[in-house]
Design a protein around this motif. Structure first.
Motif, PDB file in Angstrom:
ATOM      1  N   ARG A 474      58.333  46.218  45.984  1.00 58.01           N
ATOM      2  CA  ARG A 474      58.794  45.058  45.211  1.00 58.01           C
ATOM      3  C   ARG A 474      60.318  45.121  45.154  1.00 58.01           C
ATOM      4  N   VAL A 487      60.321  40.199  42.891  1.00 51.05           N
ATOM      5  CA  VAL A 487      59.428  39.583  43.874  1.00 51.05           C
ATOM      6  C   VAL A 487      58.658  40.663  44.624  1.00 51.05           C
ATOM      7  N   LYS A 488      57.440  40.325  45.000  1.00 53.32           N
ATOM      8  CA  LYS A 488      56.618  41.243  45.780  1.00 53.32           C
ATOM      9  C   LYS A 488      57.013  41.144  47.243  1.00 53.32           C
ATOM     10  N   ASN A 489      57.261  42.288  47.871  1.00 55.52           N
ATOM     11  CA  ASN A 489      57.699  42.316  49.270  1.00 55.52           C
ATOM     12  C   ASN A 489      56.477  42.409  50.182  1.00 55.52           C
ATOM     13  N   ASP A 490      55.788  41.286  50.297  1.00 60.85           N
ATOM     14  CA  ASP A 490      54.541  41.250  51.073  1.00 60.85           C
ATOM     15  C   ASP A 490      54.677  40.435  52.354  1.00 60.85           C
ATOM     16  N   GLY A 491      55.924  40.188  52.748  1.00 61.94           N
ATOM     17  CA  GLY A 491      56.162  39.403  53.952  1.00 61.94           C
ATOM     18  C   GLY A 491      56.403  37.933  53.683  1.00 61.94           C
ATOM     19  N   SER A 492      56.224  37.518  52.448  1.00 60.63           N
ATOM     20  CA  SER A 492      56.389  36.097  52.115  1.00 60.63           C
ATOM     21  C   SER A 492      57.831  35.748  51.764  1.00 60.63           C
ATOM     22  N   ILE A 493      58.690  36.766  51.609  1.00 59.95           N
ATOM     23  CA  ILE A 493      60.097  36.509  51.299  1.00 59.95           C
ATOM     24  C   ILE A 493      60.962  37.119  52.396  1.00 59.95           C
ATOM     25  N   GLU A 497      65.770  34.182  50.664  1.00 62.91           N
ATOM     26  CA  GLU A 497      65.277  34.152  49.277  1.00 62.91           C
ATOM     27  C   GLU A 497      65.977  35.200  48.411  1.00 62.91           C
TER      28      GLU A 497
END
Length: 507
Positions: A474, A487-493, A497
């Motif tokens: 995160r 923010v969660k670093n799951d590939g969506s950001i 961003e």
């Protein structure tokens, strides 16, 4: 020292077959380097590759056992810094050489005073200093300002102003961007290119390959004190090519993935932390988790983690460790709980440079090595250093060697070793790979991953977005002392961003 001859086809600096031997170590082995007039020449290599030794040879600090140095085509013997300065060579070190309590103008002309009738001509010095500072974008800074009042980026620019004022033909820049923010780096890059267009040659040493590709003309790589391949045009090589030349292998994963990591229970919670440089910061970190903290210069990141560690005071807020509120008024309080800080300034705050690995590695948990009579068991200390040194791949594995004589990456390993031996549970890394080469970076990332695999928690402050996104689970972003998002670093950001939050925007 001899006359020089002109002509842009003649190299400004040429080093042929340079060999430098220290007791038991061949630091430079038949090294060649040619810097043309009006180019940005990259000198790259891992820590310990011989870059610093070569620089010290150029400016007369090291006397080589073999080889020749040519300046504008003429054989030269550079015996001292004074000889180098007279030729037109200036050096800007990563660890700046100015005197903080003296003013800008005093620093600029220390040892190079402009005199009139035998007395220092302060009026002329101030006029010349003003002109040089304007040239590097410091028009709003008074020349009588003490250096200690300036930010790191401004101090760096003052050093460049000195080189400009002395009409340097060759400026050697050793990791000049390691302590700068993104906007300061952009300005420095443009300034380098502008000086280059005006005919000033720059020998640029950096670990940041994106910067190298951005401004470099040609590149020379050193590995183990030798040339690694021929000097090449920057446009003809990729970052992967350079990495392979530097470390002798490809780095398939710049940010290695973790194995068998289970994110467990919450271990540390910070609630409403406030101090002079930050306000109302709240977050938590779990076992096996890495929380990245990102923000631009002045965001309050370092001040926040120093307060959590007890190095700086908290005004208000609560720290909860393993479900119980704890009071941290000084670093010793945090260390007792297993919360430790690996500072960004390892040489001043992480190590005692004049002490050896044994002394540095066991200084915090010294009581662990007491025998029943209360005396320190040095054999036990040595055994612990050897055990953890092997685990961390400390090179060279010489427990009696002084910390000051290790490369940056290995110094970082000694700091980590100290906290591992102390039994830490929460590791706060502030700029963990600052001033560390690409090969050592991967080693440090692997060490961090192993900590997480063993159930530790990590809070990582970094000014490199790709490092934050490459390593964190995160990301908490800060702007002007305030928390703008987690923010969660799951590939969506991505970088866009993160930078939006870091400049005060919202997602």
């Amino acid at each position: 020292m001899g006359e020089t001859r002109s002509g842009t086809d003649v190299p400004l600096l040429e080093m042929r077959g340079i060999t430098k031997v220290f007791p038991g170590v061949v630091a430079l082995d038949n090294v060649n380097l040619t810097v043309k007039q009006g180019e940005v020449h990259l000198l790259l290599g891992e820590n310990g590759a011989g870059k610093s030794t070569l620089i010290k040879t150029i400016i007369g600090i090291n006397k080589p056992e073999g080889g020749e140095i040519f300046w504008l085509g003429q054989l030269m013997k550079i015996h001292s810094l004074k000889d180098a300065y007279e030729l037109g060579i200036s050096v800007i070190y990563q660890e700046l050489s100015n005197i903080p309590c003296l003013s800008i103008v005093e620093n600029m002309y220390l040892g190079f005073e402009k005199r009139k009738n035998g007395l220092i001509d302060w009026k002329k010095q101030r006029v010349c200093a003003r002109k040089a500072l304007d040239r590097v974008g410091l028009s709003d800074i008074d020349v009588d300002t003490p250096m200690e009042k300036l930010g790191m980026g401004q101090r760096q620019l003052v050093e460049i102003a000195m080189a400009i004022d002395r009409k340097a033909k060759l400026i050697i820049m050793d990791e000049p961007t390691s302590s700068l923010g993104r906007s300061e780096i952009d300005f420095l890059m443009e300034l380098m290119l502008e000086l280059n267009r005006e005919g000033v040659s720059i020998l640029f040493i950096t670990h940041k390959l994106d910067e190298a590709k951005r401004v470099g003309t040609r590149v020379t790589v050193l590995r183990n004190g030798k040339n690694s391949g021929a000097t090449m045009s920057v446009k003809d090589v990729t970052e992967e090519d350079i990495i392979q030349m530097m470390v002798g292998r490809t780095l398939e994963e710049k940010y290695p993935k973790r194995k068998n990591v289970r994110i467990g229970k919450e271990i540390l919670r910070c609630q409403g932390l406030c101090a002079d440089k930050f306000d109302k910061i709240s977050f938590a970190v779990k076992e096996g988790e890495m929380l990245g903290i990102f923000g631009l210069i002045g965001a309050g990141r370092t001040e926040l983690v120093r307060a959590i560690f007890g190095a700086d005071p908290l005004a208000t807020g609560n720290l909860i460790f393993n479900g119980e509120e704890i009071e941290v008024k000084r670093p010793r309080d945090a260390i007792r709980q297993g919360v430790v800080l690996i500072t960004e300034n390892r040489k001043e705050e992480g190590l005692i440079l004049i002490h050896n690995v044994i002394e540095n590695g066991t200084i915090v948990p010294l009581e662990k090595f007491q025998n029943k009579l209360g005396f320190i068991d040095n054999k036990k200390r040595l055994a612990a250093i050897e055990e953890y040194g092997q685990e961390l791949n400390l090179r060279p594995m010489q427990p009696e060697k002084l910390a000051m004589n290790f490369s940056g990456g290995n110094q970082q390993k000694i700091v980590i070793m100290k906290w591992l031996i102390s039994g830490a549970k929460v590791f706060i890394f502030d700029e963990p790979t600052k001033g560390v080469d690409v090969g050592a970076k991967v080693e440090i990332y692997n060490i961090m991953n192993r900590l997480l695999e063993n159930g530790a928690s990590i809070i990582m402050v970094s000014s490199e977005i790709d490092e934050i996104l490459g390593m964190s689970d995160r990301v908490m972003v800060m702007y002007e002392g305030k928390q703008t998002g987690i923010v969660k670093n799951d590939g969506s950001i991505g970088e866009e961003e993160i930078l939006t939050l870091a400049t005060g925007g919202t997602l």
